[in-house]
Design an enzyme around this catalytic site. Structure first.
Site, short mmCIF file in Angstrom:
data_model
loop_
_atom_site.label_atom_id
_atom_site.label_comp_id
_atom_site.label_asym_id
_atom_site.label_seq_id
_atom_site.Cartn_x
_atom_site.Cartn_y
_atom_site.Cartn_z
N TRP A 123 79.47 40.14 153.25
CA TRP A 123 78.66 39.32 152.33
C TRP A 123 79.44 38.16 151.73
CZ3 TRP A 123 73.76 38.96 152.92
CH2 TRP A 123 73.06 40.03 153.46
N ASP A 193 79.10 37.75 142.93
CA ASP A 193 77.91 38.31 143.58
C ASP A 193 77.95 39.82 143.32
OD1 ASP A 193 75.99 39.41 145.19
OD2 ASP A 193 76.72 38.55 147.07
N LYS A 217 68.67 46.66 144.92
CA LYS A 217 69.52 47.85 145.03
C LYS A 217 69.31 48.74 143.81
CE LYS A 217 71.69 45.21 148.11
NZ LYS A 217 71.55 45.34 149.54
N1 PMP Z 1 75.05 39.92 148.57
C1 PMP Z 1 75.23 41.23 148.77
C2 PMP Z 1 76.50 41.87 148.26
C3 PMP Z 1 74.27 42.00 149.42
O1 PMP Z 1 74.45 43.30 149.60
C4 PMP Z 1 73.08 41.37 149.85
C5 PMP Z 1 71.97 42.14 150.53
N2 PMP Z 1 72.30 43.28 151.16
C6 PMP Z 1 72.95 39.99 149.65
C7 PMP Z 1 73.94 39.31 148.99
C8 PMP Z 1 71.72 39.25 150.13
O2 PMP Z 1 70.63 39.62 149.35
P1 PMP Z 1 69.15 39.07 149.64
O3 PMP Z 1 68.67 39.83 150.83
O4 PMP Z 1 68.41 39.39 148.37
O5 PMP Z 1 69.25 37.64 149.91
#
Ligand code: PMP
Length: 382
Positions: A123, A193, A217
């Site tokens: 990520w 994040d 989450k």
């Molecule tokens: N950052 C992290 C640490 C994630 O785990 C996720 C989704 N698994 C995201 C960003 C992206 O999130 P979204 O699908 O809401 O764009």
């Protein structure tokens, strides 16, 4: 108060069996909250309408949104000089919106804006790729050479004092590693994040410029993203920023520049109230530690399973592990599913197994998984 939930709460029941959802997100939500939302679905608080149908400019919805903000502020102990924005587009939108809203050219030299990023896995890589569309990025540290089994020591980070911010991913959902504490980046604002460990533990806001978290989450429905930003960082964004995604425009309009994600904010508000009633984040953190320690112990004590992440960096939210014979992974996932232990498949980029243990996962779910793992290993080895 203890987070050990009552038997009426857990496990969730389908028509004929108990279900524990280990999915990485959308993740398991507290059944008490789902039931409350169900009960209020058609008639919220005697208004005769659903929150879904309420005008976002009316007093009722404003009270819901204000209460959610207030509960979040209390739960996380957010200092007064931080603003809470309920945004849309999930966490991925923030990969662009953070640079669009926070980048500054050097005021003395006029030099192009710069930002530091720490690469710790899947990520953070995504954030880097997206961020590099807007500015010159300095990867101040990367765990790539160890295949992301450790977070590089802060003492070795090569931070740029001219950076507008330093971006980290506090919990790498796909790789299963997590910062045990948020780092100090001096006068460069830290951007975090926190999508997959938001509200899993208390946070010290010292040094934090901005944090963001997709809701799916630990807090609510996908699409909602909570942004907590220090007020001095709310400023005129780069000119190409859509108004609906300008932190400044959102804040100046008290979250009502355009229609917010009303139902999602309401659901998040119910979850926040529930976490408060459970005793707050310290209680939640100790249960989260207990759950993940239990699972890692099972993994470490059975040669049939293996977790590659170094113990100091292991995620409390998303323990990832492999089986001694990777060919058995699909069978593990399928057999676990027949026991009501669902969504255990690892991230598509990583393979293996991932057991996400968000706040709503009760200890009984982890115990059920531990029992299954012991039986599965024994069945395969005998
Ligand atoms: N950052 C992290 C640490 C994630 O785990 C996720 C989704 N698994 C995201 C960003 C992206 O999130 P979204 O699908 O809401 O764009």
């Amino acid at each position: 108060m203890s987070l050990t939930t009552s038997s009426s709460d857990y496990p969730a029941q389908t028509a004929n069996k108990a279900v524990y959802n280990f999915g990485s997100g959308p993740g398991m939500m507290p059944p008490t909250v789902l039931k409350q939302a169900q009960a209020e679905m058609l008639d919220w608080n005697g208004t005769g309408i659903s929150v879904w149908e309420m005008p976002f400019t009316g007093q009722d919805f404003q009270a819901i949104a204000d209460q959610a903000r207030q509960d979040l502020r209390e739960l996380l102990n957010i200092p007064d000089h931080y603003r809470i924005l309920f945004m849309q587009g999930g966490a991925s939108a923030q990969f662009s919106l953070v640079p669009l809203n926070l980048l500054l050219s050097n005021p003395k030299t006029g030099a192009d804006p710069k930002a530091d990023y720490i690469e710790t896995g899947y990520w953070s890589r995504k954030a880097i790729i997206e961020g590099s569309r807007y500015c010159q990025i300095n990867i101040a540290a990367s765990g790539r050479s160890s295949d992301f089994i450790e977070i590089p020591s802060v003492a070795d980070w090569r931070l740029n004092t001219q950076a507008s911010y330093c971006h980290i991913t506090s919990n790498e959902t796909a790789n299963g590693l997590q910062y045990s504490e948020l780092p100090n980046t001096g006068h460069v604002p830290l951007v975090v994040d926190m999508t997959s460990d938001f509200l899993s533990r208390p946070i010290d806001f010292q040094g934090i410029g901005l944090l963001y978290a997709g809701a799916q989450k630990n807090i609510g429905p996908a699409g909602l993203c909570i942004v907590i930003v220090r007020e001095d960082l709310i400023r005129e964004p780069l000119s190409s920023t859509p108004s609906a995604f300008s932190y400044q425009v959102i804040e100046q309009n008290n979250g009502r520049f355009n229609t917010p994600l009303t139902y999602g904010i309401y659901l998040a508000g119910l979850v926040l109230k529930y976490f408060k009633a459970q005793g707050g984040l310290s209680e939640i953190q100790s249960l989260n530690k207990k759950k993940s320690n239990l699972l890692y112990e099972v993994i470490d004590n059975n040669p049939f399973y293996h977790c590659a992440v170094s113990p100091a960096y292991r995620s409390q939210m998303n323990p990832c592990f492999t089986l001694v014979d990777a060919e058995l992974t699909d069978r593990f996932v399928a057999q676990a599913g027949t026991r009501g232990l669902i969504n255990l498949k690892g991230h598509s980029a990583k393979g293996g197994i991932r057991a996400s243990l968000y706040n709503a996962m009760p200890l009984s779910g982890v115990l059920a998984l531990a029992d299954f793992m012991a039986e599965f290993a024994e069945g395969c080895c005998s």
